[in-house]
Structure formats: structure tokens, C-alpha cells
Design an enzyme around this catalytic site. Structure first.
Site, PDB file in Angstrom:
ATOM      1  N   SER A 118     -11.628  32.551  53.624  1.00  0.00           N
ATOM      2  CA  SER A 118     -12.355  31.288  53.634  1.00  0.00           C
ATOM      3  C   SER A 118     -11.543  30.180  54.305  1.00  0.00           C
ATOM      4  O   SER A 118     -11.251  30.267  55.489  1.00  0.00           O
ATOM      5  CB  SER A 118     -12.784  30.908  52.223  1.00  0.00           C
ATOM      6  N   LYS A 135     -27.942   8.333  44.050  1.00  0.00           N
ATOM      7  CA  LYS A 135     -26.594   7.878  43.705  1.00  0.00           C
ATOM      8  C   LYS A 135     -25.984   8.712  42.587  1.00  0.00           C
ATOM      9  O   LYS A 135     -24.777   8.974  42.580  1.00  0.00           O
ATOM     10  CB  LYS A 135     -26.621   6.401  43.300  1.00  0.00           C
TER      11      LYS A 135
END
Length: 273
Positions: A93, A145
């Protein structure tokens, strides 16, 4: 003049002008600061003819991995030095992301390589709050948010929002590996499933350049850099913390505050799990 000639001859005899810099990339990658500092130091050191990244890592933070990738490319381009990756047990990765920026990638037959993909995760502790009869109160402005609030489940819109971020980071990962490996995104995408391969399997897939351990990478790199004979290895100086520093800091490293476990924002990772 005689002093300068003597110094040059002495440096050559000691192998100080023919060194290979070795940087260990170990464990989970959470910050680019240390590795990038080491890359810059070796890149600026004229006695270091090439750099080997000795990798044993499952990856880590997406942005940190990307920063190190870019620094490897910069050192190669601006300092005209070969940077080679040698995968020990794991180069997956984010660690593979970094390796793909190198001139060559070496791995053992049984090394684990690949895992091109993205993970976003955090801990949802909503059930714990309900069990404890606690209620999270949040006031926001902006529809998304509070997306990722660990005290509740995601809404469908929030799920789509985060998926779009992960997809974008995945696209960046595939693109950068393709650039680093001098190939196309179309050839990388079938390999970008998040899975890993052994070093032996990785060679015909084009994920690595040669099967071999650190010693093989060292000798090949030395020869490519024009070093004859046994190459001299130099590693970054270790930053050792003294007892006084440990005793006078806030103690967070030794005794983490349990409340901090509930204070982590969602994270994006190039990491094999």
C-alpha cells in the site's frame, strides 16, 4: 594543495566518496518529516552516490505516503541520484506507493508486495454512549460539517461524500504508481484491487524489477553508481531521546490519555491490513 590531495586520497581509501545511503522504512507510516529529511540529507551529500530504501511496512497515511513519494522523485530528478527500493517482508500500500517512485524495486520471493487501494476508517462509539446513557450534542453550520461524527451512523449522503474522497485518492494512487513504474493507468488498474502478491508473483506483473534481497539490491546499486569493490553503507544517525527528555515531557507517549481515543477524526490510509 598537498593537504587537499592527501585529504582526497584518504577519503577515497576510506570509501567516504563511494557510499550508499540506506534509509529504513519500517512500520506504519504516519509522518513524512523524518524520511524526507533523511532523503534530503543523502541527496545533498556528494559522498553518497545512491540511496536504498530498505522497506518493511504495510503503508500508512495517504498524504504522508504521497509526500515521501514526491520527495523520492525530487531527489532523483534534481540530485541525479539513483534511489532504489528493497522490500524485506512487506512493501504494501503506502509503502509500495513510495517504492514505485524509485528507479528499481527489489523484493524477496516471499515478500508481500502491492495492496494498491485506500481505506478510510474511524471508531463509532455510539453504542457505548447509549449504554452509558450519554448523549452527544453537536451544533453545526454546513450540511456535511459533522460527517464522520463517531457517535452516530453515516447518512446515505455522507456515505456517498466519503466514498467520493476515497475514490479520488484511489485515482491519485493508481496514477502515481503508473508514472513511477513508467507504465499506463490501464495496466495498473487491474492490479489495484487492494490485494497483495508475493515477490515471485509480482515480477511478471511488473510490480517489481528483480527478485532478490537487500544484498542483491546493494551490489547492483553500487555497480550502477560506478562503485567498484565492496560498497560502504551509511545510515542516518538515530535520534535518541534521553531520560531527562522522557521525564520532562507530557508523558503522552508513555501513558496515553484514554480520552484521546475518542478524539480522532476519520483517517484516510494507504495501508494493508
Amino acid at each position: 594543495m598537498s593537504l587537499m590531495i592527501w585529504t582526497t586520497m584518504r577519503s577515497a581509501a576510506l570509501g567516504l566518496g563511494n557510499q550508499i545511503g540506506v534509509i529504513d522504512v519500517d512500520g506504519v507510516i504516519l509522518s513524512a518529516e523524518t524520511l524526507n529529511s533523511q532523503l534530503r540529507k543523502f541527496g545533498d551529500d556528494s559522498s553518497v552516490k545512491a540511496i536504498i530504501l530498505h522497506i518493511n511496512s504495510p503503508g500508512g497515511g495517504a498524504a504522508a505516503s504521497q509526500e515521501i513519494y514526491n520527495e523520492v522523485l525530487r531527489v532523483r530528478k534534481e540530485k541525479h541520484k539513483k534511489v532504489v527500493a528493497s522490500v524485506e517482508s512487506v512493501g504494501a500500500s503506502g509503502a509500495y506507493y513510495i517504492a514505485s517512485a524509485c528507479d528499481k524495486i527489489y523484493a524477496n520471493n516471499a515478500s508481500v508486495v502491492g495492496s494498491i487501494g485506500v481505506i478510510m476508517e474511524w471508531t463509532n462509539y455510539g453504542e457505548l454512549l447509549r449504554w452509558a446513557k450519554l448523549k452527544n450534542v453537536t451544533i453545526t453550520a454546513g450540511e456535511l460539517k459533522s460527517a464522520g461524527d463517531p457517535s452516530r451512523d453515516l447518512t446515505p449522503k455522507e456515505q456517498a461524500y466519503f466514498q467520493s474522497l476515497v475514490d479520488n485518492m484511489y485515482t491519485q494512487f493508481v496514477h502515481d504508481v503508473a508514472v513511477g513504474r513508467h507504465t499506463t493507468e490501464d495496466k495498473i488498474k487491474p492490479l489495484a484491487t487492494g490485494q497483495v502478491w508475493t515477490g515471485q508473483q509480482s515480477l511478471p506483473l511488473g510490480l517489481i524489477d528483480k527478485v532478490g534481497g537487500f544484498r542483491t539490491a546493494l551490489i547492483d546499486t553500487a555497480r550502477d553508481a560506478g562503485i567498484s569493490g565492496e560498497p560502504s553503507i551509511v545510515r542516518p544517525a538515530r535520534n535518541r531521546r534521553g531520560l531527562l527528555a522522557i521525564l520532562t515531557d507530557d508523558g503522552e507517549d508513555l501513558f496515553p490519555n484514554p480520552s484521546q481515543l475518542l478524539n480522532h477524526a476519520p483517517g484516510f490510509y494507504y495501508m494493508w491490513k
